[in-house]
Scaffold this motif. Structure first.
Motif, short mmCIF file in Angstrom:
data_model
loop_
_atom_site.label_atom_id
_atom_site.label_comp_id
_atom_site.label_asym_id
_atom_site.label_seq_id
_atom_site.Cartn_x
_atom_site.Cartn_y
_atom_site.Cartn_z
N TYR A 236 0.81 -1.22 0.00
CA TYR A 236 0.00 0.00 0.00
C TYR A 236 0.84 1.27 0.00
O TYR A 236 0.34 2.36 -0.29
CB TYR A 236 -0.93 0.01 1.21
CG TYR A 236 -2.04 -1.00 1.13
CD1 TYR A 236 -3.21 -0.74 0.43
CD2 TYR A 236 -1.91 -2.24 1.76
CE1 TYR A 236 -4.23 -1.68 0.35
CE2 TYR A 236 -2.93 -3.20 1.69
CZ TYR A 236 -4.08 -2.91 0.98
OH TYR A 236 -5.10 -3.83 0.90
N ILE A 237 2.13 1.15 0.32
CA ILE A 237 2.96 2.35 0.42
C ILE A 237 3.13 3.03 -0.94
O ILE A 237 3.27 4.26 -1.02
CB ILE A 237 4.33 2.02 1.05
CG1 ILE A 237 4.96 3.28 1.69
CG2 ILE A 237 5.26 1.36 0.06
CD1 ILE A 237 4.25 3.78 2.91
N LEU A 238 3.07 2.25 -2.02
CA LEU A 238 3.22 2.84 -3.36
C LEU A 238 2.01 3.67 -3.76
O LEU A 238 2.16 4.84 -4.14
CB LEU A 238 3.52 1.76 -4.39
CG LEU A 238 4.92 1.13 -4.30
CD1 LEU A 238 5.07 0.00 -5.32
CD2 LEU A 238 5.99 2.19 -4.54
N PRO A 239 0.78 3.15 -3.70
CA PRO A 239 -0.37 4.00 -4.02
C PRO A 239 -0.56 5.15 -3.03
O PRO A 239 -1.25 6.13 -3.34
CB PRO A 239 -1.57 3.04 -3.97
CG PRO A 239 -1.11 1.84 -3.23
CD PRO A 239 0.36 1.73 -3.46
N LEU A 240 0.07 5.06 -1.87
CA LEU A 240 -0.02 6.13 -0.89
C LEU A 240 0.81 7.35 -1.30
O LEU A 240 0.56 8.47 -0.83
CB LEU A 240 0.45 5.62 0.48
CG LEU A 240 0.19 6.49 1.71
CD1 LEU A 240 -1.30 6.70 1.92
CD2 LEU A 240 0.80 5.83 2.95
#
Length: 259
Positions: A236-240
């Protein structure tokens, strides 16, 4: 001792003033604004404390004041009163009593036309999460159920624009909750928790895009920085990242920007 006596006298006098404003109010509504002033925490805490956030002793004094007027007709049937009382009780970490008071707020709001319960919803969510974080660390299934109930109250909250800050300030509790229960959760439960928690980025984006907001308030900034730590080391850190960019665009302090 003298100061305590003076505070007790202040509580008594405020109660008498509120009672005076309540007399015959059902039919003349003459003192409606005065009554609202006399139950709003933002006003009352100025009387009992010179700090932005009252300490425990000041909260107890505010509690005593609310407790002294709770049976007056214009208080006992007033959802705004029960909301203010519930917030005070939450601040004192009496979560069961706060739940009763917030349910009283809901019950009275239901009797009124077009009463927006967004503030009650927000504080009820806070109560659910804090209760599980502070008092129920061994009942994981119950805790997760209440987390999802609280999340729904925040994620589906009717507040918009600058009022969204009221909701978003609660998201720092997501990290506290996760740290309390992660070790008890199965891998499937962890993935479901992360999926649900990530939904709140939609509400953050809505807030960051409000034109009137030129600088994100510090309380919201702190909550966002805590909230996003949940997703460190996950996919989820990438789309965040795109949400981070919108956040950074409205944070001037470099030490509060995220990378």
């Amino acid at each position: 001792m003298q100061q305590k006596s003076m505070k007790n006298e202040m509580i008594r006098m405020l109660g008498l003033l509120y009672q005076e404003c309540s007399m015959n109010d059902d039919w003349i509504k003459k003192y409606a604004m005065q009554r609202k002033f006399l139950i709003s925490r933002s006003n009352i805490k100025l009387i009992f404390s010179n700090k932005k956030q009252p300490g425990t002793e000041e909260e107890r004094e505010i509690f005593s004041y609310y407790d002294s007027i709770k049976n007056l007709p214009s208080a006992t049937d007033n959802p705004f009163f029960w909301l203010q009382f519930g917030i005070t009780t939450l601040n004192l970490k009496n979560y069961n009593l706060a739940g009763i008071q917030l349910n009283n707020a809901y019950a009275n709001a239901d009797k009124m036309d077009d009463f927006d319960t967004y503030q009650i919803d927000t504080q009820y969510a806070r109560m659910l999460l804090c209760n599980e974080i502070q008092t129920n660390r061994n009942k994981k299934d119950q805790a997760l159920d209440r987390f999802y109930r609280g999340h729904d109250l925040l994620y589906k909250n009717s507040s918009t624009g600058v009022k969204l800050s009221y909701v978003l300030k609660q998201t720092s509790l997501y990290k506290e909750f996760y740290e309390c229960y992660k070790s008890q959760m199965t891998e499937d439960e962890i993935q479901e928790f992360l999926r649900i928690a990530f939904q709140m980025t939609e509400r953050f984006r809505q807030y960051f895009r409000v034109k009137e907001i030129k600088e994100i308030p510090m309380e919201v900034a702190i909550s966002y920085r805590e909230y996003r730590k949940i997703f460190k080391g996950t996919p989820y850190i990438l789309p965040l990242k795109s949400c981070d960019e919108e956040y950074n665009s409205k944070i001037r302090r470099r030490d509060f920007q995220v990378k």
